[in-house]
Scaffold this motif. Structure first.
Motif, PDB file in Angstrom:
ATOM      1  N   UNK A  32       0.837  -1.205   0.000  1.00 21.70           N
ATOM      2  CA  UNK A  32       0.000   0.000   0.000  1.00 21.70           C
ATOM      3  C   UNK A  32       0.867   1.248   0.000  1.00 21.70           C
ATOM      4  N   UNK A  33       1.857   1.278   0.896  1.00 21.01           N
ATOM      5  CA  UNK A  33       2.715   2.476   0.981  1.00 21.01           C
ATOM      6  C   UNK A  33       3.632   2.590  -0.235  1.00 21.01           C
ATOM      7  N   UNK A  34       4.082   1.455  -0.764  1.00 23.29           N
ATOM      8  CA  UNK A  34       4.879   1.499  -1.996  1.00 23.29           C
ATOM      9  C   UNK A  34       4.038   2.030  -3.156  1.00 23.29           C
ATOM     10  N   UNK A  35       2.778   1.598  -3.212  1.00 22.39           N
ATOM     11  CA  UNK A  35       1.873   2.113  -4.241  1.00 22.39           C
ATOM     12  C   UNK A  35       1.592   3.593  -4.052  1.00 22.39           C
ATOM     13  N   UNK A  36       1.504   4.028  -2.778  1.00 21.14           N
ATOM     14  CA  UNK A  36       1.278   5.445  -2.490  1.00 21.14           C
ATOM     15  C   UNK A  36       2.459   6.290  -2.967  1.00 21.14           C
ATOM     16  N   UNK A  37       3.679   5.765  -2.808  1.00 19.55           N
ATOM     17  CA  UNK A  37       4.872   6.486  -3.275  1.00 19.55           C
ATOM     18  C   UNK A  37       4.803   6.697  -4.783  1.00 19.55           C
ATOM     19  N   UNK A  38       4.444   5.654  -5.519  1.00 17.72           N
ATOM     20  CA  UNK A  38       4.342   5.774  -6.982  1.00 17.72           C
ATOM     21  C   UNK A  38       3.266   6.774  -7.380  1.00 17.72           C
ATOM     22  N   UNK A  40       2.018   9.298  -5.489  1.00 18.13           N
ATOM     23  CA  UNK A  40       2.313  10.652  -5.022  1.00 18.13           C
ATOM     24  C   UNK A  40       3.555  11.255  -5.676  1.00 18.13           C
ATOM     25  N   UNK A  41       4.252  10.478  -6.497  1.00 24.19           N
ATOM     26  CA  UNK A  41       5.455  11.001  -7.146  1.00 24.19           C
ATOM     27  C   UNK A  41       5.136  11.806  -8.398  1.00 24.19           C
ATOM     28  N   UNK A  42       3.868  11.770  -8.819  1.00 21.47           N
ATOM     29  CA  UNK A  42       3.439  12.498 -10.018  1.00 21.47           C
ATOM     30  C   UNK A  42       2.186  13.302  -9.683  1.00 21.47           C
ATOM     31  N   UNK A  43       1.765  14.222 -10.570  1.00 14.29           N
ATOM     32  CA  UNK A  43       0.515  14.951 -10.318  1.00 14.29           C
ATOM     33  C   UNK A  43      -0.609  13.992  -9.950  1.00 14.29           C
ATOM     34  N   UNK A  44      -1.306  14.282  -8.846  1.00 17.74           N
ATOM     35  CA  UNK A  44      -2.186  13.306  -8.208  1.00 17.74           C
ATOM     36  C   UNK A  44      -3.238  12.711  -9.139  1.00 17.74           C
ATOM     37  N   UNK A  45      -3.937  13.556  -9.860  1.00 12.18           N
ATOM     38  CA  UNK A  45      -5.044  13.064 -10.666  1.00 12.18           C
ATOM     39  C   UNK A  45      -4.780  13.236 -12.157  1.00 12.18           C
ATOM     40  N   UNK A  46      -3.504  13.209 -12.506  1.00  7.17           N
ATOM     41  CA  UNK A  46      -3.115  13.262 -13.908  1.00  7.17           C
ATOM     42  C   UNK A  46      -3.544  11.966 -14.596  1.00  7.17           C
ATOM     43  N   UNK A  47      -3.923  12.080 -15.862  1.00 12.30           N
ATOM     44  CA  UNK A  47      -4.406  10.915 -16.605  1.00 12.30           C
ATOM     45  C   UNK A  47      -3.380   9.786 -16.607  1.00 12.30           C
ATOM     46  N   UNK A  48      -2.103  10.132 -16.765  1.00 15.37           N
ATOM     47  CA  UNK A  48      -1.050   9.115 -16.815  1.00 15.37           C
ATOM     48  C   UNK A  48      -0.808   8.471 -15.457  1.00 15.37           C
ATOM     49  N   UNK A  49      -1.302   9.094 -14.378  1.00 17.25           N
ATOM     50  CA  UNK A  49      -1.076   8.584 -13.032  1.00 17.25           C
ATOM     51  C   UNK A  49      -2.240   7.740 -12.527  1.00 17.25           C
ATOM     52  N   UNK A  50      -3.272   7.579 -13.339  1.00 14.91           N
ATOM     53  CA  UNK A  50      -4.451   6.839 -12.897  1.00 14.91           C
ATOM     54  C   UNK A  50      -4.141   5.358 -12.663  1.00 14.91           C
ATOM     55  N   UNK A  51      -3.239   4.787 -13.464  1.00 15.37           N
ATOM     56  CA  UNK A  51      -2.873   3.382 -13.266  1.00 15.37           C
ATOM     57  C   UNK A  51      -2.224   3.172 -11.903  1.00 15.37           C
ATOM     58  N   UNK A  52      -1.339   4.104 -11.507  1.00 15.19           N
ATOM     59  CA  UNK A  52      -0.709   4.004 -10.191  1.00 15.19           C
ATOM     60  C   UNK A  52      -1.748   4.096  -9.084  1.00 15.19           C
ATOM     61  N   UNK A  53      -2.716   4.995  -9.264  1.00 16.89           N
ATOM     62  CA  UNK A  53      -3.779   5.120  -8.264  1.00 16.89           C
ATOM     63  C   UNK A  53      -4.637   3.860  -8.218  1.00 16.89           C
ATOM     64  N   UNK A  55      -3.728   0.710  -8.870  1.00 13.83           N
ATOM     65  CA  UNK A  55      -3.007  -0.342  -8.139  1.00 13.83           C
ATOM     66  C   UNK A  55      -3.026  -0.057  -6.640  1.00 13.83           C
ATOM     67  N   UNK A  56      -2.786   1.200  -6.284  1.00 12.61           N
ATOM     68  CA  UNK A  56      -2.808   1.608  -4.881  1.00 12.61           C
ATOM     69  C   UNK A  56      -4.172   1.323  -4.256  1.00 12.61           C
ATOM     70  N   UNK A  57      -5.256   1.656  -4.966  1.00 15.06           N
ATOM     71  CA  UNK A  57      -6.608   1.464  -4.439  1.00 15.06           C
ATOM     72  C   UNK A  57      -6.927  -0.015  -4.232  1.00 15.06           C
ATOM     73  N   UNK A  58      -6.514  -0.868  -5.164  1.00 15.39           N
ATOM     74  CA  UNK A  58      -6.796  -2.306  -5.055  1.00 15.39           C
ATOM     75  C   UNK A  58      -6.093  -2.907  -3.839  1.00 15.39           C
ATOM     76  N   UNK A  59      -4.808  -2.587  -3.668  1.00 15.89           N
ATOM     77  CA  UNK A  59      -4.066  -3.131  -2.525  1.00 15.89           C
ATOM     78  C   UNK A  59      -4.615  -2.557  -1.224  1.00 15.89           C
TER      79      UNK A  59
END
Length: 277
Positions: A32-38, A40-53, A55-59
């Motif tokens: 969860x925290x590793x996913x949060x790092x990925x 939070x390392x980019x603009x929070x709700x940027x289209x390209x960052x949705x995949x990281x969010x 994965x974070x949400x599922x875990x």
């Protein structure tokens, strides 16, 4: 009068089961925290960052399910402290230790203890075990505690740190303001040629941004905490989605654990009190 409570099966001791559960919580918590790092390392709700969010949400949903069952199967102050300690320790291992983070982990521990009180009271007062209700009762405090830590981590993340020396509105706001201006002045600009219309829109937008920057200049220093708090409000606003998905997953896990004899349900008689006059 009778009541029911979960008890442990005979193939593995309660201690070993709790250790196994703690290991699963530790693994899920770390991811969860590793996913949060990925995320939070980019603009929070940027289209390209949705995949990281995603994965974070599922875990996060998996972790919530494990934690809520931890409070149901291994209820007790000591057990709740161990589970909250695991979540806090994995958070420190990923984000580091600071007084600011210590405050966040302290809030999480207190919320976890309260969740244990809620679940223990619900089990004592019920005549029949209802996994959906028990999960639903335990999850709000767990979600709140994890969202608090995520917001604390976001405050020092690259996604928000870029706003710490903010002197003017971000460039992305230009497009937003221009769209508002265009919608507002659409009637007055309907008869103007496209080229002239674009010039007028750009001039009006620049004037609005200039005035907004002058008015907001004293408040730009508060942008990072405001954004971190705003992130918390956004997450808490959609927290019910995480709760219900964790409940749905938890019901499936409950049936699996019951069929595999990880726990049994036993009936027993109790004495009750009443008031007489």
């Amino acid at each position: 009068m009778s009541s029911v409570s979960p008890i442990q099966g005979t193939t593995m001791s309660k201690t070993n089961k709790f250790i196994l559960w703690c290991v699963m919580v530790a693994v899920a918590s770390f991811w969860v925290w590793a996913g949060a790092v990925s995320w939070l390392s980019k603009p929070l709700f940027d289209q390209e960052n949705l995949n990281n969010f995603g994965v974070f949400a599922i875990v996060l949903i998996v972790l919530l399910c494990l934690l809520s069952f931890g409070f149901i199967l291994f209820k007790g102050k000591k057990e709740s402290l161990v589970l909250s300690g695991i979540v806090g320790a994995t958070f420190f291992s990923v984000f580091g230790v600071s007084n600011f983070y210590l405050l966040g982990v302290t809030i999480l521990v207190l919320l976890f203890i309260h969740s244990d009180d809620v679940v223990s009271g619900e089990i004592r007062e019920r005549l029949k075990i209802n996994p959906r209700i028990l999960l639903r009762k335990s999850l709000p405090n767990l979600v709140l505690g994890l969202f608090v830590l995520i917001s604390f981590a976001a405050f020092y993340s690259p996604a928000i740190e870029s706003y710490k020396n903010l002197q003017e509105l971000p460039s992305a706001s230009n497009v937003f303001i221009k769209n508002i201006v265009e919608q507002t002045l659409s009637g007055q600009l309907a008869q103007i040629e496209n080229q002239q219309k674009e010039i007028v829109l750009n001039q009006v937008t620049q004037e609005i941004i200039k005035e907004a920057n002058l008015w907001l200049e004293p408040y730009f220093q508060f942008a990072p905490p405001a954004l971190a708090f705003g992130l918390f409000l956004v997450l808490w606003g959609v927290g019910w989605i995480f709760i219900w998905l964790a409940v749905f997953l938890g019901i499936l896990v409950f049936q699996i654990l019951k069929k595999t004899k990880f726990f049994n349900i036993e009936e027993y008689d109790i004495k009750a009190q009443k008031i007489t006059i």
